[in-house]
Structures are given as C-alpha cells and as structure tokens.
Design an enzyme around this catalytic site. Sequence first.
Site, mmCIF file in Angstrom:
data_model
loop_
_atom_site.group_PDB
_atom_site.id
_atom_site.type_symbol
_atom_site.label_atom_id
_atom_site.label_comp_id
_atom_site.label_asym_id
_atom_site.label_seq_id
_atom_site.Cartn_x
_atom_site.Cartn_y
_atom_site.Cartn_z
ATOM 1 N N LYS A 120 -1.552 1.263 -15.980
ATOM 2 C CA LYS A 120 -1.663 0.284 -17.076
ATOM 3 C C LYS A 120 -2.167 0.913 -18.360
ATOM 4 O O LYS A 120 -1.785 0.497 -19.449
ATOM 5 C CB LYS A 120 -2.556 -0.897 -16.663
ATOM 6 N N LYS A 211 8.037 -2.439 -8.467
ATOM 7 C CA LYS A 211 7.685 -3.663 -7.736
ATOM 8 C C LYS A 211 7.988 -4.895 -8.591
ATOM 9 O O LYS A 211 7.952 -4.820 -9.828
ATOM 10 C CB LYS A 211 6.223 -3.629 -7.285
ATOM 11 N N LYS A 214 4.903 -9.794 -12.641
ATOM 12 C CA LYS A 214 4.853 -10.779 -13.732
ATOM 13 C C LYS A 214 5.035 -10.111 -15.070
ATOM 14 O O LYS A 214 5.457 -10.735 -16.038
ATOM 15 C CB LYS A 214 3.468 -11.438 -13.774
HETATM 16 P P1 TYM Z 1 -1.984 -10.044 -8.771
HETATM 17 O O1 TYM Z 1 -2.261 -11.248 -9.602
HETATM 18 O O2 TYM Z 1 -1.253 -8.918 -9.431
HETATM 19 O O3 TYM Z 1 -1.139 -10.445 -7.492
HETATM 20 C C1 TYM Z 1 -1.560 -11.467 -6.591
HETATM 21 C C2 TYM Z 1 -1.190 -11.076 -5.162
HETATM 22 O O4 TYM Z 1 0.226 -10.861 -5.062
HETATM 23 C C3 TYM Z 1 0.479 -9.584 -4.476
HETATM 24 N N1 TYM Z 1 1.709 -9.035 -5.079
HETATM 25 C C4 TYM Z 1 2.740 -8.549 -4.376
HETATM 26 N N2 TYM Z 1 2.955 -8.431 -3.049
HETATM 27 C C5 TYM Z 1 4.135 -7.900 -2.642
HETATM 28 N N3 TYM Z 1 5.110 -7.493 -3.509
HETATM 29 C C6 TYM Z 1 4.940 -7.587 -4.848
HETATM 30 N N4 TYM Z 1 5.905 -7.201 -5.696
HETATM 31 C C7 TYM Z 1 3.709 -8.133 -5.336
HETATM 32 N N5 TYM Z 1 3.212 -8.374 -6.585
HETATM 33 C C8 TYM Z 1 1.984 -8.924 -6.396
HETATM 34 C C9 TYM Z 1 -0.738 -8.750 -4.838
HETATM 35 O O5 TYM Z 1 -0.895 -7.648 -3.963
HETATM 36 C C10 TYM Z 1 -1.856 -9.760 -4.736
HETATM 37 O O6 TYM Z 1 -2.289 -9.884 -3.398
HETATM 38 N N6 TYM Z 1 -6.340 -7.600 -8.766
HETATM 39 C C11 TYM Z 1 -5.609 -8.693 -8.135
HETATM 40 C C12 TYM Z 1 -6.334 -10.023 -8.184
HETATM 41 C C13 TYM Z 1 -7.709 -9.976 -7.628
HETATM 42 C C14 TYM Z 1 -8.065 -9.943 -6.253
HETATM 43 C C15 TYM Z 1 -9.485 -9.940 -6.239
HETATM 44 C C16 TYM Z 1 -7.340 -9.902 -5.067
HETATM 45 C C17 TYM Z 1 -8.854 -10.002 -8.365
HETATM 46 N N7 TYM Z 1 -9.948 -9.977 -7.525
HETATM 47 C C18 TYM Z 1 -10.192 -9.910 -5.026
HETATM 48 C C19 TYM Z 1 -8.043 -9.853 -3.858
HETATM 49 C C20 TYM Z 1 -9.462 -9.854 -3.846
HETATM 50 C C21 TYM Z 1 -4.278 -8.845 -8.856
HETATM 51 O O7 TYM Z 1 -4.152 -8.509 -10.013
HETATM 52 O O8 TYM Z 1 -3.322 -9.488 -8.120
#
Ligand code: TYM
Length: 349
Positions: A120, A211, A214
């Site tokens: 990023k 991947k 968003k």
């Molecule tokens: P975020 O918002 O990017 O994504 C949310 C969840 O979706 C999963 N994910 C995917 N899984 C499979 N294939 C994909 N292409 C894909 N894109 C997204 C992510 O792995 C995630 O589980 N940092 C985290 C949010 C967060 C969090 C936490 C998660 C903040 N604190 C504590 C767990 C525990 C994030 O940006 O997820």
Amino acid sequence: MTDASMRVLSGIQPTGQLHLGNYLGAIRNWVAMQDEWTAKGHECLYFLADLHAISMPHVPAELAASTREMVAALVACGIDPARSVLFNQAQVPAHAELQWLLTGTARMGWLNRMTQWKDKAGKNREGASVALFTYPVLQAADVLLYQTTHVPVGEDQKQHLELARDIAQKFNNDFAPKDENGEDAPVFTLPEPIIPPEAARIMSLRDGSAKMSKSDPSDMSRINLTDDADTIMQKIKKAKTDPEPLPGDAKGLEGRPEAANLVGIYAAMAGTSVAAVLAQFEGKGFGAFKPALGEVLVEQLAPIAARYRALREDRAALDAILRTGAAKARALAVPTLEKAYQALGLVRG
Ligand code: TYM
C-alpha cells in the site's frame, strides 16, 4: 483449549462494497461460526474497522455512509445482532487505547516486514500515513482486547494475525504478572486464524494474479454482493479466461489462474469441491461454464441483495444496531484493557 474459553472475532473495513472475496473468504465463515458457537454459549464479535479506514486518503461523508451500508450488508448476509456483537471501532475507545499500549511492544522491524504495508505504501513510504504503518498494531489490539481464540479471515490477513500473536507473546513474556502461586498470568490469549481452504483467496475477474479487492478501480474486476442479476451475468461473461476447455482434474488448472479462480468460485458457491465441478464440466468451454456459474451466483446472491436493499433504508435501525453492539463490546473490553494498563505499571486510580 476447553470449549468454554472460545471466542470469535473478526473485522472488515467499511470502505466500498462487500464483494465476493470478502463473502467467501470471511463473512460466510462469520455466519457459520455465529450459528454454531453462539448456540453453545460462546461469544462472536464482528466489527467495522472504521479506525483502520482512515489510514488511507478518504472522504469523511463517504466513510460514514459506507459504515452504515456495511452494517446492512453484514446483516443481509446473516449476521444477527441479537446473537453476535456487531459494532464499529470508533464507538469502542478501548481499541485505540490498547493499540497505544501495544506500540511499546511491537518492533519497527516487525511492521517493516508487513506485505500490506509494502504494497500500500509502494515507493512513497515517506508520504504514507503513520496510521498505515501502525495499522497492524491496531489490528492486534482489536483481537487481543477480547481474549479472542479464533479469527475467521481470508488468506491475506494471515500475516497480520501472526504479528498479533508475536505481540501477545512478547507482551506476556515481558510483562505478565505473577498469580497467587507465583506462576506467570498471561495478559493476552494467542489467537488462531480460521482460513477457509477452498476460498482463502478469490482473485480478480480481470486478472487471475491479483486478489479481488474493493480498491481495484475497475468494478468489472469484482462481484459486489449488491449487484443485480444482469450485472452479475455481464461481469461473468466478460471475465478473463483462456481458450482451452475445462480439464478433468485440478492438476489441469495449473498455470491457468483465471480458469482456476472461476472453478473455485463455482465450487465455493455451490458448496461442492473443485473435483466435482470439473467432473461435471470436463471438456466444456467457457461458453457453457460461464452461464452456469452466473446462475449459481445469482441464485445465492439475489436474496442477500434484496435484504440489503430493504435494510439500508432504515438509518435509525442501523445506528441502533451499532449503538447496542458498541455498548456490549465496551463492557467486554474492560477486564483485558485494565490488565494491560496494570501490567505496564500505569497507575489507574
Ligand atoms: P478487509 O476489509 O480487507 O477484508 C475483510 C475480510 O475479507 C477477506 N478478503 C478476502 N478473502 C478471500 N479473497 C479475497 N479476494 C479477499 N479480499 C478480502 C479478508 O481476508 C478479511 O478477512 N485488516 C482487515 C480488517 C481487520 C481485521 C481486524 C480482521 C481489522 N482488524 C481484526 C480480523 C481481525 C481488513 O482490512 O480486511
């Protein structure tokens, strides 16, 4: 670990729309774990990582709107605020407090190795926000605050959870107080990631090596959970593929990332295996496979989209869900936050 000590937590950034990668990689597991574990008296906590969202440039009014929309989307997917604790970080100050306490334990070198930070920030590290760098410490705080045992996430979050474990371990080593028997009394539980083997990493529809995300500027690269039937069919029709027919086994998908992704999505949505999908479609081209995949997607996603459209209209109800969830989360956070303050020698009256 005994059954009684299980606690599930996970989060999602409320930026943009919920997409198929989020759903198959994480949210579907959130719902399954909620259904199974809350029935046995365990707690499931799911939250909107709005504090994380300010690590990148953002428009405040859009963040507020998409936070509410994400609540509607999660409820539409099956998260039940009566059974799970559903909240946003900004209403639970203990997350930011614990993050600060953990920044004394996290090492610069550990954060420097985070691939998400490297991706990023890119070449512009000097211009990246401090929040983007310390982001994984906030994520560790999110998890450790509640003595979480299980964290359902997609593959891309694995490294952040390993870091959370490292931080917990070092904090426990450095600061755990002694119990009445003179033994170390760890402050934090080490969390386990729960990653679905068949849908750990859903790829972009336009590029099988990136991947689904968003932040991809092309909306054609992802299926949003709120897309209507025509849009889904159109996106699948336009999805990048190769000219070969589908093989009879998974080995034949090697070196064909786009084909592998679409077959994986079909298997995950239909609740079957890649082998079973290939047995059904062996020798068929994408002209036959794509409409079948589109139909499976529409069939499963249409009810979610319909519930979402109904829920998103009622802003007062969405705010009430977050308020109630945050009050529960604030109460659950107190014991561990206090233990962390005490362990560090910070005087609390
Ligand atoms: P975020 O918002 O990017 O994504 C949310 C969840 O979706 C999963 N994910 C995917 N899984 C499979 N294939 C994909 N292409 C894909 N894109 C997204 C992510 O792995 C995630 O589980 N940092 C985290 C949010 C967060 C969090 C936490 C998660 C903040 N604190 C504590 C767990 C525990 C994030 O940006 O997820």
